[in-house]
Design an enzyme around this catalytic site. Structure first.
Site, short mmCIF file in Angstrom:
data_model
loop_
_atom_site.label_atom_id
_atom_site.label_comp_id
_atom_site.label_asym_id
_atom_site.label_seq_id
_atom_site.Cartn_x
_atom_site.Cartn_y
_atom_site.Cartn_z
N CYS A 1 -1.46 9.41 2.56
CA CYS A 1 -1.25 8.93 1.19
C CYS A 1 -2.42 9.27 0.29
O CYS A 1 -2.27 9.33 -0.93
CB CYS A 1 -0.97 7.43 1.19
SG CYS A 1 -2.26 6.44 1.98
N GLU B 1 0.88 -1.17 0.00
CA GLU B 1 0.00 0.00 0.00
C GLU B 1 0.91 1.21 0.00
O GLU B 1 1.64 1.44 0.96
CB GLU B 1 -0.93 0.00 1.22
CG GLU B 1 -2.11 0.96 1.08
CD GLU B 1 -1.74 2.41 1.34
OE1 GLU B 1 -1.81 3.22 0.38
OE2 GLU B 1 -1.37 2.74 2.46
#
Length: 498
Positions: A288, A254
């Site tokens: 993110c 991720e």
């Protein structure tokens, strides 16, 4: 020894086979980015300690995986209770080490406990046992843990994001080597102490603190069966290359994003500005999923939204994470990160970007930066990279499809969003945008833990740290089973059993 005494600072930095040990590798430290104070010091794990931790995890795996799911859940739920009991201590530790505002650190701890409940539900719904009858036998689908897995955690959510890998991995029956960010060892240490108090058996979860050498020793070790990573795209790509010839190891990545947020026509200007700020500047831009690119139409409505965005951004409060009157955001993770954002802005300016609000490092040596907005409509083509901080690039556009094409002009594909009163605009946008998270009239930093979390392209390969984590923490096993061998009523042509 009472609980508070158990949670006092430690001199040992590694937790291996149920024992706190001093590291044998290079010294490193953690600095509070809000005031420059060293708050943690220790030695990293060397290759020998990494090997010892993996040996411990392998030995513990057979017992841990043989326990019933109910028995494992008792310990996982005990950890959740430890988190609730020590929630304020945990939140203050996050704020102290990351510079994150205390109000937001508290929400991170709450998300950790919520993620545990979701992980338990996901395990039951996605990896349970399925039984189907067939002539003379039964067909089963069951799930087995991979074995010994490594979890690499990031600094921006040092409790919540590793937790999203560790908890489902343990529920599934894996044993874990936890390598946190070298910037947040204090949070990792506290996490391990709470697992210890929850009654986790020795060797099931091992903590390996250290910098790059520790991470390389762990990632390259032949004794691990998989690695679950949350962090930068650069590191994730290196791991992907390293594991390319090892199909037997599970790799869940991720990573980051160069995330677009597009506006068409929005009557509620104040609400639009709120969602832009929440998308771009929450956590000092250190999520993110934060918006990095904002597309605003060259219309009167677009002009009004941009004007209010500039005045509102200029009023954003930043400051001490522990201030009585809480700031919107605190410091970035380090002086280096803050200085990096100043350089990123300068590079964009050199390419023709025009700063509408200048990002500045408030105090040299500390992590505080003011949010910046830079118009890149007429700039030279920019590098496709994630600037991990509060710097928002603005593109003014006249053609919606062209804006979507430019939004997709990235190797990343994590989050994207549209602010629009028109549902037709959203349906058009949704069909064309490339991202794993797509929101309409909500900040793109908002994601439900009950849904998949992750992206496509350079943003990752699995839906990590959320409901779908159960999928990569165990593998399906198909079985056809009968109580005894039996001869079929008729044999296949050409076969004689005599």
């Amino acid at each position: 020894m009472n609980q508070l005494e158990q949670l006092t600072p430690l001199t040992q930095t590694q937790f291996i086979a149920g024992q706190w040990l001093a590291g044998k590798g290079p010294s490193f430290s953690s600095v509070n980015p809000a005031n420059g104070e060293v708050i943690w010091q220790g030695l990293g794990a060397d290759a020998g300690q990494v090997d010892a931790a993996i040996t411990s995890a392998r030995a513990a795996f057979y017992t841990w995986s043989a326990m019933s799911l109910t028995e494992r859940l008792v310990i996982v739920e005990a950890f959740a209770e430890q988190l609730k009991e020590h929630a304020e201590l945990f939140a203050r530790t996050i704020a102290l080490e990351t510079g994150k505002a205390l109000w937001e650190s508290r929400t991170e701890v709450g998300a950790m406990t919520g993620k545990i409940a979701i992980s338990i539900k996901a395990n039951a719904e996605r990896t349970g046992t399925v039984e189907n009858p067939m002539p003379g036998a039964k067909a089963f689908i069951r799930h087995k843990p991979h074995g010994v897995v490594a979890v690499f955690g990031p600094y921006n959510f040092p409790g919540h994001l590793p937790n999203g890998h560790i908890v489902p991995a343990l529920i599934a029956g894996n044993t874990v080597l936890f390598k946190p960010s070298e910037l947040t060892p204090k949070v990792a240490e506290l996490t391990m102490q709470l697992w210890q108090q929850a009654g986790l058996p020795n060797g099931v979860l091992n903590l390996l603190q250290g910098e790059i050498a520790t991470g390389k020793a762990l990632a390259s070790h032949k004794g691990i069966d998989g690695l679950f990573f949350t962090g930068s795209s650069n590191t994730g790509h290196l791991l992907h290359q390293q594991y390319a010839g090892q199909p037997g190891k599970i790799l869940a990545l991720e990573m980051g994003g160069n995330n677009p947020l597009i506006i068409t026509e929005v009557a509620n200007v104040d609400a639009a500005v709120h969602d832009i700020i929440q998308s771009a500047f929450i956590s000092s831009g250190q999520r993110c999923t934060c918006a990095r690119r904002l597309f605003i139409p060259k219309t009167a409505n677009g002009d009004a939204i941009l004007a209010k965005l500039l005045t509102s951004t200029a009023k954003i409060a930043l400051g001490d994470p522990f201030a009585e009157t809480q700031p919107f955001f605190g410091a970035m993770i380090s002086d280096k990160a803050a200085a990096g954002m100043v350089k990123a802005q300068a590079d964009i300016q050199a390419a023709g970007g025009v700063s509408l609000i200048e990002l500045t490092q408030v105090t040299p040596g500390l992590g505080f930066v003011t949010p910046g907005i830079i118009d890149v409509t007429d700039a030279s083509p920019l590098a496709d990279e994630e600037h991990f901080g509060p710097l928002l690039k603005v593109y003014r556009y006249t053609d919606f499809d062209a804006a979507i094409d430019e939004a997709n002009n990235t190797s990343f594909g994590l989050s994207a969003g549209l602010l629009a009163d028109s549902e037709t605009d959203y349906q058009h946008f949704y069909r064309r945008i490339r991202a794993g998270i797509v929101n309409w009239n909500k900040p793109i930093t908002g994601a439900s833990s009950a849904a998949p979390f992750g992206g496509i392209g350079a943003s990752g390969n699995h839906r990590a740290s959320a409901y779908y984590a159960a999928d990569y923490c165990a593998y399906p096993v198909s079985s056809v089973e009968a109580q005894a061998v039996s001869l079929p009523a008729s044999l296949s042509p050409g076969l004689v059993i005599e």
